[in-house]
Design an enzyme around this catalytic site. Structure first.
Site: not given
Ligand code: 7TS
Length: 404
Positions: A121, A198, A201, A224, A362
């Site tokens: 991501h 990370d 997911q 999530k 992303c």
């Molecule tokens: N890393 C991964 C693997 C992710 O899927 C996401 C968010 C992030 C980091 C960032 O997370 P945040 O909570 O700090 O924003 N992924 C997604 C997605 O797949 N669609 O919208 C957000």
């Protein structure tokens, strides 16, 4: 006994309509929905004991502090961290990654190497590029194959005495691939590199054990996994967190302040400057309780059934191509209809009450690898049903008819 109809009663939002149709929410990889138990925790906090923490002598402040620190211990137990001070509350995965990347600025020098993967991501790419600019270190990338798997023989070739850090996601958000992180961690440790995983997911599907993984840093977002947005956690091994400098300066993170010199608080407060998202932390704890109440084995088994069912049904549609076909996969199906832009498919699905994400998710390098502008991504949670998969399949067929 896993009973999806029973579980769906816990989620008020699943009973609303969108565009005159029952909501079919299949955008769980972007954010999960919130069960009543978590909503209740949020309402209880603001109704009964909203106060700033760690500083008031009054009872409300003590109640809020106790609840917040209890949540930290819930998170510690869930991830099996050795100490509760190894759990740092953050605003989410992105914040946790930036905190670590910033900390390594002073520990890296020109000639050092950082390894990321082709499946990342943007939040696990851009902070490391910024770190390389600041430190003079070089970024290397583990390549992927057409199935959407990382090529471990290539990873091996990248590892050397120059490798200082390895950053990989546990599960790809765009394709659903589950990466072999234990192997990646062990190999990195053989050359003395630290590893950040990370887990944005993975945490909705798997219960990671940070001690068994022997991982140096693990980050995730509460939203999530049935928790609120703007909340997350960074796990770091005590030694590493002691080595890293603070990320932000301010209240709460200090020991003594004078105009000549400031000394910092110990862990975890060193990394928690300012008033945190107190309610968010407490609600994160409630979300962890809720998910453990259902059980991660039951969640994984059921979601795997949904994945297999959706993959089989969607594959029957002529001209539909699925991206990400690893055997090790969570409940994400990324696909395109031949000759049709994913955005158009998503728009028609929305008219039918079906929420999916379209675009590059992303993860532009993955789309570049497949030479596509993006995909339609359906991501399933334990509260989705086979009937909802059927609605998706019918919707995609309708979109194909209308757009081709
Ligand atoms: N890393 C991964 C693997 C992710 O899927 C996401 C968010 C992030 C980091 C960032 O997370 P945040 O909570 O700090 O924003 N992924 C997604 C997605 O797949 N669609 O919208 C957000």
């Amino acid at each position: 006994m896993f009973n999806v109809e029973h579980i769906r009663q816990d989620f008020p939002i699943l009973h609303r309509q969108v565009n005159g149709k029952p909501l079919v929410y299949l955008d769980n990889a972007a954010t999960s929905q919130t069960p009543q138990a978590v909503i209740d925790a949020i309402v209880a906090y603001y109704s009964n004991y909203n106060a700033n923490i760690h500083r008031g002598v009054h009872s409300l402040s003590q109640e809020a502090t106790d609840a917040y620190e209890e949540a930290r211990i819930k998170i510690q137990n869930h991830f099996n961290a050795k100490f509760s001070h190894e759990i740092i509350f953050t605003s989410g995965t992105t914040h946790g990654i930036n905190l670590v990347a910033n900390g390594f600025s002073s520990l890296l020098k020109k000639g050092d190497e950082i390894i990321v993967s082709a499946l990342e991501h943007h939040s696990n790419i851009v902070p490391w590029q910024m770190l390389c600019e600041r430190s003079g270190a070089t970024l290397k990338v583990i390549p992927m194959n057409l199935e959407g798997e990382l090529i471990m023989s290539e990873y091996h070739k990248l590892l050397s005495d120059h490798t200082k850090l390895v950053f990989v996601n546990h599960i790809s958000n765009a394709l659903g691939t589950i990466n072999p992180i234990k192997y990646i961690i062990d190999e990195a440790h053989k050359v003395g590199a630290a590893v950040l995983i990370d887990g944005a997911q993975s945490c909705p599907h798997i219960k990671p054990d940070v001690q068994a993984l022997d991982v140096d840093f693990y980050v995730t977002s509460a939203h999530k996994m049935c928790g609120p947005t703007g909340e997350g956690m960074l796990y770091g091994k005590e030694d590493w967190l002691n080595k890293l400098p603070p990320y932000q300066g301010g209240g709460e993170m200090i020991d003594q302040v004078t105009f000549e010199k400031t000394t910092y608080a110990g862990l975890p407060h060193k990394f928690e400057a300012g008033t945190p998202n107190i309610c968010g932390g407490i609600a994160f704890g409630a979300a962890i309780d809720y998910m453990n109440g259902i059980g991660f084995d039951a969640i994984a088994n059921y979601e795997h059934e949904l994945l297999e069912y959706a993959t089989a049904k969607l594959s029957e549609i002529e001209g539909l191509k699925i991206y990400g076909t690893s055997k090790q996969k969570t409940s994400v199906v990324s696909f395109n209809l031949e000759g049709i832009h994913p955005y158009d498919v998503g728009t028609i699905l929305d008219k039918l009450g079906i929420a999916v994400r379209t675009g590059h998710h992303c993860a532009q390098p993955i789309m570049d690898f497949y030479k596509i502008p993006g995909t339609v991504r359906a991501s399933f949670a334990f509260y989705n049903t086979k009937e909802e998969v059927d609605a998706l399949v019918t919707g995609v067929k309708k979109a194909k008819m209308m757009l081709s």
